[in-house]
Design a protein around this motif. Sequence first.
Motif, short mmCIF file in Angstrom:
data_model
loop_
_atom_site.label_atom_id
_atom_site.label_comp_id
_atom_site.label_asym_id
_atom_site.label_seq_id
_atom_site.Cartn_x
_atom_site.Cartn_y
_atom_site.Cartn_z
N ASP A 1 0.84 -1.20 0.00
CA ASP A 1 0.00 0.00 0.00
C ASP A 1 0.87 1.25 0.00
OD1 ASP A 1 -2.35 -1.42 -0.04
OD2 ASP A 1 -2.72 -1.26 2.12
N PHE A 2 1.89 1.24 0.82
CA PHE A 2 2.83 2.37 0.90
C PHE A 2 3.49 2.61 -0.45
CE2 PHE A 2 7.37 3.46 1.48
CZ PHE A 2 7.26 4.69 2.13
N ARG A 3 3.96 1.56 -1.09
CA ARG A 3 4.63 1.71 -2.38
C ARG A 3 3.66 2.15 -3.47
NH1 ARG A 3 9.74 -0.64 -3.03
NH2 ARG A 3 9.25 -1.09 -5.23
N SER A 4 2.46 1.61 -3.46
CA SER A 4 1.47 1.99 -4.46
C SER A 4 1.12 3.47 -4.36
CB SER A 4 0.21 1.14 -4.31
OG SER A 4 -0.79 1.53 -5.22
N ASN A 5 0.95 3.96 -3.13
CA ASN A 5 0.60 5.37 -2.93
C ASN A 5 1.73 6.30 -3.35
OD1 ASN A 5 -1.95 4.75 -1.94
ND2 ASN A 5 -1.24 4.63 0.18
N LEU A 6 2.95 5.79 -3.35
CA LEU A 6 4.11 6.58 -3.76
C LEU A 6 4.35 6.51 -5.27
CD1 LEU A 6 6.83 6.05 -1.02
CD2 LEU A 6 6.35 8.20 -2.16
N GLY A 7 3.64 5.61 -5.96
CA GLY A 7 3.88 5.43 -7.38
C GLY A 7 4.99 4.45 -7.68
N LEU A 8 5.29 3.56 -6.74
CA LEU A 8 6.33 2.55 -6.92
C LEU A 8 5.68 1.20 -7.25
CD1 LEU A 8 8.55 3.43 -3.83
CD2 LEU A 8 8.78 4.28 -6.17
N GLY A 9 6.47 0.30 -7.81
CA GLY A 9 5.98 -1.03 -8.15
C GLY A 9 5.73 -1.88 -6.93
N TYR B 1 6.84 11.88 0.12
CA TYR B 1 6.24 11.32 1.33
C TYR B 1 6.61 12.19 2.51
CZ TYR B 1 4.20 7.97 4.47
OH TYR B 1 3.37 7.38 5.41
N PRO B 2 5.63 12.59 3.35
CA PRO B 2 4.20 12.32 3.24
C PRO B 2 3.61 12.85 1.94
CG PRO B 2 4.75 13.26 5.40
CD PRO B 2 5.95 13.40 4.55
N ALA B 3 2.51 12.25 1.53
CA ALA B 3 1.88 12.62 0.27
C ALA B 3 1.00 13.85 0.46
CB ALA B 3 1.05 11.45 -0.25
N ASP B 4 0.58 14.42 -0.67
CA ASP B 4 -0.31 15.58 -0.63
C ASP B 4 -1.63 15.20 0.04
OD1 ASP B 4 -1.21 18.16 -1.11
OD2 ASP B 4 -2.02 17.65 -3.08
N LYS B 5 -2.06 16.02 0.96
CA LYS B 5 -3.33 15.87 1.70
C LYS B 5 -3.31 14.68 2.67
CE LYS B 5 -5.24 19.34 -0.49
NZ LYS B 5 -4.13 19.67 -1.40
N GLN B 6 -2.16 14.08 2.90
CA GLN B 6 -2.08 12.99 3.87
C GLN B 6 -2.40 13.52 5.26
OE1 GLN B 6 1.26 10.38 3.37
NE2 GLN B 6 1.28 9.74 5.51
N ILE C 1 10.52 14.27 5.67
CA ILE C 1 9.83 14.51 4.40
C ILE C 1 10.83 14.21 3.28
CG2 ILE C 1 8.62 16.21 2.99
CD1 ILE C 1 8.23 17.83 5.60
N CYS C 2 10.39 13.48 2.28
CA CYS C 2 11.33 13.12 1.22
C CYS C 2 10.75 13.34 -0.17
CB CYS C 2 11.81 11.68 1.35
SG CYS C 2 10.55 10.42 1.08
N VAL C 3 11.65 13.56 -1.11
CA VAL C 3 11.33 13.65 -2.53
C VAL C 3 12.26 12.67 -3.24
CG1 VAL C 3 11.40 15.09 -4.60
CG2 VAL C 3 10.58 16.04 -2.45
N ALA C 4 11.70 11.88 -4.16
CA ALA C 4 12.50 10.91 -4.90
C ALA C 4 12.18 10.98 -6.38
CB ALA C 4 12.24 9.49 -4.39
N ILE C 5 13.19 10.74 -7.21
CA ILE C 5 13.02 10.65 -8.65
C ILE C 5 13.46 9.26 -9.08
CG2 ILE C 5 13.29 13.12 -9.03
CD1 ILE C 5 16.21 12.58 -9.84
N LYS C 6 13.46 9.01 -10.36
CA LYS C 6 13.84 7.69 -10.88
C LYS C 6 15.25 7.32 -10.43
CE LYS C 6 14.93 5.33 -15.24
NZ LYS C 6 14.66 3.99 -14.71
N SER D 1 0.84 19.73 0.77
CA SER D 1 0.59 19.93 2.20
C SER D 1 0.13 18.63 2.83
CB SER D 1 -0.45 21.03 2.42
OG SER D 1 -1.70 20.65 1.87
N PHE D 2 0.30 18.56 4.14
CA PHE D 2 -0.17 17.41 4.91
C PHE D 2 -0.57 17.89 6.29
CE2 PHE D 2 4.44 17.62 5.43
CZ PHE D 2 4.56 17.62 6.81
N THR D 3 -1.25 17.03 7.04
CA THR D 3 -1.71 17.39 8.39
C THR D 3 -1.27 16.33 9.38
OG1 THR D 3 -3.65 18.52 7.45
CG2 THR D 3 -3.72 17.96 9.78
N THR D 4 -0.78 16.76 10.51
CA THR D 4 -0.28 15.83 11.53
C THR D 4 -1.43 15.24 12.34
OG1 THR D 4 0.00 17.64 13.09
CG2 THR D 4 1.90 17.06 11.71
N GLY D 5 -1.11 14.21 13.09
CA GLY D 5 -2.08 13.59 13.98
C GLY D 5 -2.01 14.18 15.37
N SER D 6 -2.72 13.56 16.27
CA SER D 6 -2.78 14.07 17.65
C SER D 6 -1.69 13.43 18.51
CB SER D 6 -4.14 13.77 18.24
OG SER D 6 -4.43 12.40 18.20
#
Length: 348
Positions: free
Chosen positions: A74-82, A227-232, A265-270, A343-348
């Motif tokens: 699920d984590f990989r799919s949401n990131l656009g990974l195989g 990651y975190p993703a937009d609106k997470q 927070i991370c950004v990744a390319i190919k 953007s993202f929102t933290t938990g409690s």
Amino acid sequence: MKLKLTMTIIFAASLSACGGGSGGPSGQVAAAPPVTTPVVTPPTVTPGDLQTTVPVLTYASDSPEFQFVSALNDFRSNLGLGLLAQNPLLDTAASNHLHYVIINDINNGGTVDMSAINTTYSRPQFHIEDATKPLFTGVQEIDRAQHAGYAGAYVGEEGAFGGNQGILAAFNSLVATVYHRTGLMYQFPREIGVAVGADASQTVVMELGYQSNVQPQFNASDFLGTYPADKQTAVPLHAGVETPNPFPDLSTSNADFPTKTSFPICVAIKEGQTLTVNSFTVTEAGQAMPLEARLMTKANDPNAYLASNIAFIIGKIPFKTNTTYNVVFSGNAGATTVSKTWSFTTGS
């Protein structure tokens, strides 16, 4: 290191106007030269080769192994990974190493400090087996996978602990780190094997790999994952402790991480490309100044673990609860300019 703030440079062109004067012999104003629009050729995008579906897992549906691999995919799919397909030989290698770790761990009455760094391989002792110890099956993960019959061109390994808080707590502890999250995000593996112990620590061993008779999977050349993703939502507040320590100025044995880091927070390319960071900021919504933060890339990684295709920003204070943060990134993927605002929102 202190993050460089975004700098905006404004170029002011001085316009000059010519008044009066005559035209040519006919008294007419000379025609202006035609305006030509430069042709911009967008970069050619090379398609990826990703596993978007995998066979149904054979673990029992209520098992911690099933939950762990499902969460990872699920984590990989949401990131656009195989996605990763279960391989029973990697399951065997993971199980063999799990039992080695449990019986030899100094915390369980054994003689090996699993968090110590092995000086020969410059890796935590958790990942290195000693041939003189009980249940030895191979020094490193590629050796142990081959011992189990896996014809791997590559095998990588991660370990985690649930601490009696459940298997998802173990998985989330990896996501909260720099190096271990990077391992979860490797783009090329195709297969996975997992074993979870019944010990008090709920030790997890995960093996990732691809076999020598297949090609690794890969993302398209224009891939840009965050990651975190937009609106997470429910994003944690601070980084998780890991070995080796990505922050040499912080102690892993006291309250430094919960009080002196934010969730990474991370950004990744190919993979195989070089990500150059021009600006990378995280700002609390409603505030003008970004958080003071650490920027981590291959160029300044103190342990030389990060690859050239990924960058992290980690605040020097924890995020606030139930708060939205805005992230702005700009840089280059090779010779191509890339940017992202989310953007993202933290938990409690």
